[in-house]
Scaffold this motif. Structure first.
Motif, PDB file in Angstrom:
ATOM      1  N   LEU A   1      33.695  42.307  81.766  1.00  0.00           N
ATOM      2  CA  LEU A   1      33.897  40.898  81.431  1.00  0.00           C
ATOM      3  C   LEU A   1      35.217  40.677  80.712  1.00  0.00           C
ATOM      4  N   THR A   2      35.667  41.685  79.979  1.00  0.00           N
ATOM      5  CA  THR A   2      36.912  41.564  79.214  1.00  0.00           C
ATOM      6  C   THR A   2      37.872  42.705  79.548  1.00  0.00           C
ATOM      7  N   GLN A   3      39.149  42.390  79.524  1.00  0.00           N
ATOM      8  CA  GLN A   3      40.173  43.407  79.800  1.00  0.00           C
ATOM      9  C   GLN A   3      40.495  44.152  78.499  1.00  0.00           C
ATOM     10  N   THR A   4      39.507  44.875  78.010  1.00  0.00           N
ATOM     11  CA  THR A   4      39.640  45.479  76.676  1.00  0.00           C
ATOM     12  C   THR A   4      39.517  46.996  76.670  1.00  0.00           C
ATOM     13  N   ASN A   5      39.512  47.618  77.821  1.00  0.00           N
ATOM     14  CA  ASN A   5      39.414  49.083  77.832  1.00  0.00           C
ATOM     15  C   ASN A   5      40.565  49.729  77.060  1.00  0.00           C
ATOM     16  N   THR A   6      41.768  49.187  77.232  1.00  0.00           N
ATOM     17  CA  THR A   6      42.947  49.776  76.587  1.00  0.00           C
ATOM     18  C   THR A   6      42.906  49.604  75.078  1.00  0.00           C
ATOM     19  N   VAL A   7      42.707  48.365  74.619  1.00  0.00           N
ATOM     20  CA  VAL A   7      42.701  48.121  73.178  1.00  0.00           C
ATOM     21  C   VAL A   7      41.502  48.798  72.519  1.00  0.00           C
ATOM     22  N   ASP A   8      40.385  48.848  73.219  1.00  0.00           N
ATOM     23  CA  ASP A   8      39.199  49.491  72.659  1.00  0.00           C
ATOM     24  C   ASP A   8      39.439  50.986  72.457  1.00  0.00           C
ATOM     25  N   THR A   9      39.989  51.640  73.476  1.00  0.00           N
ATOM     26  CA  THR A   9      40.259  53.081  73.367  1.00  0.00           C
ATOM     27  C   THR A   9      41.278  53.370  72.272  1.00  0.00           C
ATOM     28  N   LEU A  10      42.325  52.564  72.218  1.00  0.00           N
ATOM     29  CA  LEU A  10      43.378  52.743  71.216  1.00  0.00           C
ATOM     30  C   LEU A  10      42.816  52.631  69.797  1.00  0.00           C
ATOM     31  N   CYS A  11      42.045  51.575  69.568  1.00  0.00           N
ATOM     32  CA  CYS A  11      41.524  51.327  68.216  1.00  0.00           C
ATOM     33  C   CYS A  11      40.400  52.293  67.856  1.00  0.00           C
ATOM     34  N   PHE A  12      39.574  52.618  68.816  1.00  0.00           N
ATOM     35  CA  PHE A  12      38.470  53.543  68.571  1.00  0.00           C
ATOM     36  C   PHE A  12      39.015  54.928  68.217  1.00  0.00           C
ATOM     37  N   THR A  13      40.015  55.367  68.963  1.00  0.00           N
ATOM     38  CA  THR A  13      40.630  56.674  68.696  1.00  0.00           C
ATOM     39  C   THR A  13      41.279  56.697  67.319  1.00  0.00           C
ATOM     40  N   GLU A  14      41.964  55.617  66.966  1.00  0.00           N
ATOM     41  CA  GLU A  14      42.596  55.538  65.643  1.00  0.00           C
ATOM     42  C   GLU A  14      41.553  55.561  64.530  1.00  0.00           C
ATOM     43  N   ALA A  15      40.465  54.837  64.741  1.00  0.00           N
ATOM     44  CA  ALA A  15      39.405  54.803  63.729  1.00  0.00           C
ATOM     45  C   ALA A  15      38.772  56.181  63.545  1.00  0.00           C
TER      46      ALA A  15
ATOM     47  N   SER B   1      45.157  40.608  73.583  1.00  0.00           N
ATOM     48  CA  SER B   1      44.621  41.945  73.856  1.00  0.00           C
ATOM     49  C   SER B   1      43.173  41.886  74.341  1.00  0.00           C
ATOM     50  N   PHE B   2      42.594  40.672  74.301  1.00  0.00           N
ATOM     51  CA  PHE B   2      41.183  40.506  74.623  1.00  0.00           C
ATOM     52  C   PHE B   2      40.968  39.486  75.751  1.00  0.00           C
ATOM     53  N   ALA B   3      41.852  39.534  76.738  1.00  0.00           N
ATOM     54  CA  ALA B   3      41.756  38.593  77.846  1.00  0.00           C
ATOM     55  C   ALA B   3      40.511  38.866  78.683  1.00  0.00           C
ATOM     56  N   PRO B   4      39.923  37.810  79.230  1.00  0.00           N
ATOM     57  CA  PRO B   4      38.772  38.010  80.108  1.00  0.00           C
ATOM     58  C   PRO B   4      39.208  38.552  81.461  1.00  0.00           C
ATOM     59  N   ILE B   5      38.324  39.253  82.137  1.00  0.00           N
ATOM     60  CA  ILE B   5      38.564  39.591  83.538  1.00  0.00           C
ATOM     61  C   ILE B   5      38.681  38.275  84.287  1.00  0.00           C
TER      62      ILE B   5
ATOM     63  N   GLY C   1      30.226  46.841  91.189  1.00  0.00           N
ATOM     64  CA  GLY C   1      31.380  47.321  90.448  1.00  0.00           C
ATOM     65  C   GLY C   1      32.439  46.244  90.305  1.00  0.00           C
ATOM     66  N   ILE C   2      33.060  46.195  89.132  1.00  0.00           N
ATOM     67  CA  ILE C   2      34.092  45.209  88.836  1.00  0.00           C
ATOM     68  C   ILE C   2      35.295  45.914  88.225  1.00  0.00           C
ATOM     69  N   GLY C   3      36.496  45.416  88.524  1.00  0.00           N
ATOM     70  CA  GLY C   3      37.672  45.880  87.795  1.00  0.00           C
ATOM     71  C   GLY C   3      38.536  46.892  88.499  1.00  0.00           C
ATOM     72  N   GLU C   4      39.339  47.576  87.704  1.00  0.00           N
ATOM     73  CA  GLU C   4      40.408  48.413  88.242  1.00  0.00           C
ATOM     74  C   GLU C   4      39.938  49.769  88.746  1.00  0.00           C
ATOM     75  N   ASN C   5      38.713  50.150  88.447  1.00  0.00           N
ATOM     76  CA  ASN C   5      38.235  51.481  88.838  1.00  0.00           C
ATOM     77  C   ASN C   5      37.298  51.454  90.044  1.00  0.00           C
ATOM     78  N   ILE C   6      37.315  50.369  90.801  1.00  0.00           N
ATOM     79  CA  ILE C   6      36.297  50.207  91.844  1.00  0.00           C
ATOM     80  C   ILE C   6      36.362  51.280  92.932  1.00  0.00           C
ATOM     81  N   ASN C   7      37.539  51.758  93.255  1.00  0.00           N
ATOM     82  CA  ASN C   7      37.631  52.796  94.292  1.00  0.00           C
ATOM     83  C   ASN C   7      36.987  54.100  93.830  1.00  0.00           C
ATOM     84  N   THR C   8      37.139  54.418  92.557  1.00  0.00           N
ATOM     85  CA  THR C   8      36.502  55.609  91.998  1.00  0.00           C
ATOM     86  C   THR C   8      34.990  55.450  91.985  1.00  0.00           C
TER      87      THR C   8
END
Length: 231
Positions: A12-26, A87-91, A190-197
């Motif tokens: 629903l949200t394009q937040t995989n990048t910001v989530d991974t970045l912030c989670f890893t930092e935390a 950083s929290f744009a919707p799909i 499936g939704i988003g950028e990983n659909i082929n996988t």
């Protein structure tokens, strides 16, 4: 009546990048080391609470206390909140598609995500996706993704007073979503950028985003093929 359950990050949200970045930092700040695996698929339970529990056992040889878990979650949210709204744009099309489903009498919706509840709400609000009166289950309820999804279904049944569910479908974007749906015998879209996988793991219907609502609705309405019918 069909019950449609949505993941959040990447679905629903394009937040995989910001989530991974912030989670890893935390995690690095909290555990005072960056010596941990950041390939989340290598963890038994790919969820915020599941990953943190496993890292704690690897590094400290024990589980986190409730107080430590709360401190880590608060740290993560503070880091996440420092990022700008873009950083929290919707799909693409997600807001309208959710509103479309809400207006029908044919479907009911719920949310099930591997992130903590505070994180889930923050992302939805920043993306301007209305989750008012939508049942939500998160990593705050269980580290196990399949259990989170089952809990979302239970909460939806209770919230909407559902006596009969024709089918339960799940919208997701990650390999662990596919596997969880397979374990639960739910049909997945499936939704988003990983659909082929995703299609390589299990035959599923996929869409890049929600800009084809008619086609997605037709896919939802299609009769299950007997595998993963989600009864």
């Amino acid at each position: 009546m069909k019950l449609i359950i949505f993941d959040i990050d990447g679905t629903l949200t394009q937040t995989n990048t910001v989530d991974t970045l912030c989670f890893t930092e935390a995690l690095a700040t909290f555990f005072d080391t960056s010596d941990f695996d950041t390939d989340w698929k290598n963890y038994k339970h790919v969820s915020d609470s599941g990953i943190t529990k496993e890292i704690a056992k690897r590094l400290w040889g024990r589980s986190l206390t409730a107080e430590e878990s709360s401190q880590l979650e608060e740290l993560f949210i503070s880091i996440l909140s420092a990022h700008p709204a873009n950083s929290f744009a919707p799909i693409l099309g997600a807001e309208r598609f959710i509103e479309l489903l809400k207006k029908t009498e044919t479907y009911q919706i719920a949310l099930a995500t591997g992130c903590w509840k505070s994180s889930a709400i923050h992302k939805l609000e920043k993306a301007k996706i209305d989750h008012t009166n939508v049942p939500l289950a998160t990593s705050s309820d269980s580290p196990d993704r399949a259990n989170i999804m089952k809990e979302a279904r239970i909460r939806a049944i209770n919230h909407y007073g559902l006596e009969v569910i024709e089918e339960t479908l799940y919208f997701g974007d990650a390999v662990w979503d596919v596997r969880a749906c397979g374990n639960l015998n739910w049909r997945m879209i499936g939704i988003g950028e990983n659909i082929n996988t995703l299609k390589k793991i299990r035959p599923i219907s996929v869409f890049e985003d929600y800009t084809q609502p008619r086609e997605i609705i037709e896919t939802i309405d299609a009769e299950p093929d007997g595998a993963g019918n989600g009864r």
